[in-house]
Design a protein around this motif. Structure first.
Motif, PDB file in Angstrom:
ATOM      1  N   SER A 606       0.812  -1.217   0.000  1.00 56.58           N
ATOM      2  CA  SER A 606       0.000   0.000   0.000  1.00 56.58           C
ATOM      3  C   SER A 606       0.842   1.262   0.000  1.00 56.58           C
ATOM      4  O   SER A 606       0.334   2.353  -0.269  1.00 56.58           O
ATOM      5  CB  SER A 606      -0.914  -0.002   1.232  1.00 56.58           C
ATOM      6  OG  SER A 606      -0.146  -0.075   2.421  1.00 56.58           O
ATOM      7  N   LEU A 607       2.150   1.121   0.311  1.00 60.31           N
ATOM      8  CA  LEU A 607       3.055   2.258   0.333  1.00 60.31           C
ATOM      9  C   LEU A 607       4.394   1.777  -0.210  1.00 60.31           C
ATOM     10  O   LEU A 607       5.341   1.547   0.543  1.00 60.31           O
ATOM     11  CB  LEU A 607       3.197   2.806   1.762  1.00 60.31           C
ATOM     12  CG  LEU A 607       3.916   4.153   1.937  1.00 60.31           C
ATOM     13  CD1 LEU A 607       3.184   5.263   1.187  1.00 60.31           C
ATOM     14  CD2 LEU A 607       4.044   4.477   3.414  1.00 60.31           C
ATOM     15  N   PRO A 608       4.513   1.602  -1.519  1.00 63.88           N
ATOM     16  CA  PRO A 608       5.684   0.934  -2.104  1.00 63.88           C
ATOM     17  C   PRO A 608       7.001   1.671  -1.889  1.00 63.88           C
ATOM     18  O   PRO A 608       8.055   1.080  -2.087  1.00 63.88           O
ATOM     19  CB  PRO A 608       5.331   0.843  -3.593  1.00 63.88           C
ATOM     20  CG  PRO A 608       4.276   1.877  -3.816  1.00 63.88           C
ATOM     21  CD  PRO A 608       3.510   1.967  -2.541  1.00 63.88           C
ATOM     22  N   LYS A 609       6.946   2.947  -1.515  1.00 64.06           N
ATOM     23  CA  LYS A 609       8.180   3.664  -1.235  1.00 64.06           C
ATOM     24  C   LYS A 609       8.744   3.338   0.146  1.00 64.06           C
ATOM     25  O   LYS A 609       9.871   3.728   0.469  1.00 64.06           O
ATOM     26  CB  LYS A 609       7.960   5.171  -1.358  1.00 64.06           C
ATOM     27  CG  LYS A 609       7.719   5.657  -2.784  1.00 64.06           C
ATOM     28  CD  LYS A 609       7.646   7.168  -2.825  1.00 64.06           C
ATOM     29  CE  LYS A 609       7.495   7.668  -4.262  1.00 64.06           C
ATOM     30  NZ  LYS A 609       7.479   9.159  -4.334  1.00 64.06           N
ATOM     31  N   ALA A 610       7.971   2.637   0.955  1.00 61.40           N
ATOM     32  CA  ALA A 610       8.372   2.331   2.325  1.00 61.40           C
ATOM     33  C   ALA A 610       8.763   0.866   2.465  1.00 61.40           C
ATOM     34  O   ALA A 610       8.164  -0.018   1.845  1.00 61.40           O
ATOM     35  CB  ALA A 610       7.256   2.668   3.302  1.00 61.40           C
ATOM     36  N   LYS A 611       9.783   0.627   3.277  1.00 63.34           N
ATOM     37  CA  LYS A 611      10.236  -0.724   3.580  1.00 63.34           C
ATOM     38  C   LYS A 611      10.443  -0.839   5.090  1.00 63.34           C
ATOM     39  O   LYS A 611      10.993   0.063   5.723  1.00 63.34           O
ATOM     40  CB  LYS A 611      11.547  -1.028   2.848  1.00 63.34           C
ATOM     41  CG  LYS A 611      12.104  -2.430   3.103  1.00 63.34           C
ATOM     42  CD  LYS A 611      13.535  -2.578   2.607  1.00 63.34           C
ATOM     43  CE  LYS A 611      13.615  -2.508   1.095  1.00 63.34           C
ATOM     44  NZ  LYS A 611      15.001  -2.789   0.620  1.00 63.34           N
TER      45      LYS A 611
END
Length: 691
Positions: A606-611
């Motif tokens: 849901s937030l592909p920039k976050a890991k």
């Protein structure tokens, strides 16, 4: 001379790059020397010497990739190997570390497949990882690649190389205890046709510590140039400078018991015996040149030469014993310098026999070390009494370091020569036989702190053999057997050098490559034997003496690496190991019987920039071999990480280490009755720019 003295312990040398061009082995969907992706590592061709993929190798292999190192902000080899299944990091001092695997010491660090074993199984300082793309750990004995060493594991550092396209990265970070670090890595073509390429790497790391009075500064600078002389010939040259300077360093660690064997309790995990005047400086220069030639028809050759110069300068103090408020200490100032020359020549390629294609590797290696050192003691006779509370408070005055003698010096040369050959025979479409041997010659002469430093052994052969059977495209089973031979320079109780250390290792297992080769699985059972292991027997005339011991170990390793689900990367494993002595009793109890190591990251759909991710390390209880009162209960360490890609160039991350603030001892290695506490909860914040 105190047996634990820094000048008597080994220096760590690096041999430089020796890899084959990327190539595909018949029957495999993987490429040798292809870049590792995520947490699924592709072992370098230099790791097995025969250019085999993980699935084709009849031993367990662990690869810690650059992505894993970056995610968890791992900058040194000690922290990296704490994440490797089956490896135990024994940090016995602030600036010296031992490593074990399968119950035995790891005494071989190699750099793109080349290197000489440690002279005593100990790493001085901390190998910074700025220069390396990944770390491969080949489990078990490796007579073909190493020749001399232990049936434990071989650690191979795979160096970054100049790239054909421009790339750049700058990483800055701050951390607990005033830590700060900057990494710069720039690489790309220097001509329009990219036939000349370069790479520059720089790292600066400085900070204090949770340990009283201890601080460090590491500076690394490396430059590499690659020249395509023709379509068939490439020359690579490189130079690196690695400076490691530490203050408040410790020789040994906190005494855990007094002279009567009673436990000593410390009020703070920051307690340290390091003094404001104690330090350990290690400066290393490495230069190498490498020529690769393609003959055609799959045949190629590599020739490399490496020169290393290493200098050490130390002021150190050791606590030999405690009685009440009084401590017996030994302090010394030591300088040393070592020069090393390494050479390796290898040719490999396919050949046909009985209607099938096979692979052959032939090579020769040379290594020579010359080391000199001198020690100045604080008092004549070495030991003197001080206040133990003053030791812990760092209030001891700096000694004058005036006393020396001919027995306080080192001056020796150590030469190793070897020839090796290995082949991978395709006995059938799904059955492959790996066989090889190395013939080793060792010559050493000189003296080390009043004792002869001598060995002469020629024509020692260490064989290697293994079978790999492909059940299908995803699964294979394997078995292997290999031997190890290594000269020893430890003194026995009779004042003579111990007999050479010899060992062998047997292993059987199954390997799988699932999810379109995105996930690797390994299950291995092993049995190792080792003769003439040097076990500390006491001090005689101020020097360590050792007894030769025989040990056997057996165990199981389970490992998974790669992408288990879309966006879910992992590297982890479980190890069971038991070590027994000649009487069948459990031995080397400082090695945990059970251990779990793992790293996992997940990119949020849901937030592909976050890991987000976690790293876990758990081990069962360990204890001192001679005093059961010295014990470390089972414990787990838990780390968290989170990162966010601001745009295509910028990203930021936060790492929280030891989130439960677990209190634990770093090591109970060997017969030592000293230890220090590990780091409490701490944080690292970073900002990274990439192009």
């Amino acid at each position: 001379m105190l047996a634990g003295a820094c000048s008597a312990m080994p220096l760590v040398y690096a041999a430089e790059d020796l890899t084959l061009p990327a190539m595909q082995i018949e029957g495999s969907n993987e490429y040798v020397d292809a870049p590792s992706v995520g947490y699924k590592g592709n072992p370098a061709s230099s790791t097995t010497r025969l250019g085999l993929t993980d699935k084709q190798t009849p031993q367990a292999v662990t690869t810690i990739t650059r992505q894993a190192l970056d995610d968890f902000k791992i900058t040194g080899i000690k922290d990296a190997l704490r994440s490797a299944p089956s490896v135990t990091v024994e940090q016995t001092e602030t600036d010296r570390t031992e490593f074990t695997s399968r119950g035995f010491d790891i005494n071989t660090f190699q750099y793109d497949g080349v290197g000489m074993p440690f002279v005593g199984t100990v790493l001085v300082g901390d190998q910074d990882l700025a220069e390396f793309e990944q770390i491969d750990i080949l489990h078990g004995a490796n007579g073909l690649m190493s020749g001399a060493g232990n049936p434990s594991a071989t650690v191979n550092f795979v160096r970054k190389r100049p790239t054909e396209t421009f790339q750049a990265q700058v990483d800055t970070r701050v951390s607990s205890w005033d830590g700060r670090r900057v990494d710069v890595d720039v690489s790309g073509p220097l001509t329009s046709t990219a036939n000349v390429r370069g790479r520059f790497i720089y790292s600066h790391d400085k900070g204090n510590s949770w340990m009283d009075r201890y601080s460090h500064e590491r500076n690394v600078a490396a430059g590499l140039l690659a020249f395509d002389l023709s379509d068939a010939d490439t020359v690579t040259v490189g130079f690196s400078q690695h400076n490691s300077d530490s203050n408040g360093s410790t020789w040994g660690n906190l005494p855990l018991v007094d002279n009567d064997g009673k436990p000593i309790h410390y009020g703070s995990r920051s307690s340290s015996i390091g003094q404001p005047w104690s330090y350990w400086n290690l400066h290393t220069q490495r230069a190498f040149a490498e020529l690769k030639h393609e003959f055609g028809n799959g045949w190629n050759a590599t020739l490399t030469a490496t020169g290393i110069n290493e200098k050490q300068d130390t002021n150190m103090m050791y606590v030999a014993g405690v009685s009440g408020d009084e401590a017996s200490v030994f302090a010394a100032h030591t300088t040393s310098e070592a020069h090393q020359l390494l050479g390796d020549a290898k040719v490999s390629g396919p050949f046909s026999l009985f209607g099938r294609e096979h692979e052959l590797t032939l090579g020769a290696a040379y290594g020579r070390t010359h080391q000199k050192a001198r020690e100045y003691d604080a008092v004549e006779g070495g030991y003197y009494d001080v206040s133990f509370p003053d030791v812990l408070a760092g209030n001891l005055a700096r000694p004058s370091f005036l006393f020396t003698s001919d027995t306080n010096t080192q001056n020796f040369s150590d030469t190793q020569k070897s020839l090796y050959a290995g082949a991978r025979f395709s006995l059938a479409d799904d059955l492959h036989w790996i066989v090889g041997a190395r013939m080793l010659s060792l010559d050493a002469s000189g003296d080390s702190y009043g004792s002869d430093y001598y060995t002469r052994a020629h024509g020692k052969v260490t064989p290697y053999t293994g079978l790999v059977y492909d059940l299908d495209k995803q699964w294979s089973v394997y078995g292997s057997w290999t031997k190890i031979y290594s000269a020893q320079y430890n003194l026995g109780a009779d004042g003579k050098l111990l007999a050479p250390l010899e060992g062998k290792s047997m292993e059987a297992g199954v390997k799988g490559s699932l999810l379109d080769n995105r996930l690797n699985l390994t299950a291995a059972a092993f049995k190792t034997e080792q003769q003439n292991v040097a076990e500390y027997a006491g001090l005689v005339d101020g020097r360590y003496v050792y007894n030769p011991m025989d040990y056997k170990s057996h165990g199981v390793e389970l490992q998974a690496s790669g992408e288990a689900l879309p966006g879910l990367d992992l590297l982890g494993g479980y190890t069971y190991v038991r070590i027994d002595n000649d009487d069948g009793d459990r031995a080397r109890k400082y090695v945990p019987t059970h251990s779990v190591r793992g790293m996992l990251t997940y990119r949020l759909p849901s937030l592909p920039k976050a890991k987000v991710g976690t790293r876990v390390s758990w081990q069962s209880a360990v204890q001192n071999d001679n005093n059961s009162a010295i014990r470390q209960n089972a414990y787990a360490l838990l780390d968290f990480m989170a990162s966010y890609d601001i745009d295509s160039n910028w990203s930021t991350s936060v790492n929280l280490n030891n989130v439960t603030d677990r209190k634990y001892l770093l090591s109970l290695y060997n017969s030592a009755t000293t230890a220090s506490y590990g780091a409490p909860r701490n944080v690292v914040a970073s900002v990274t720019w990439k192009y």
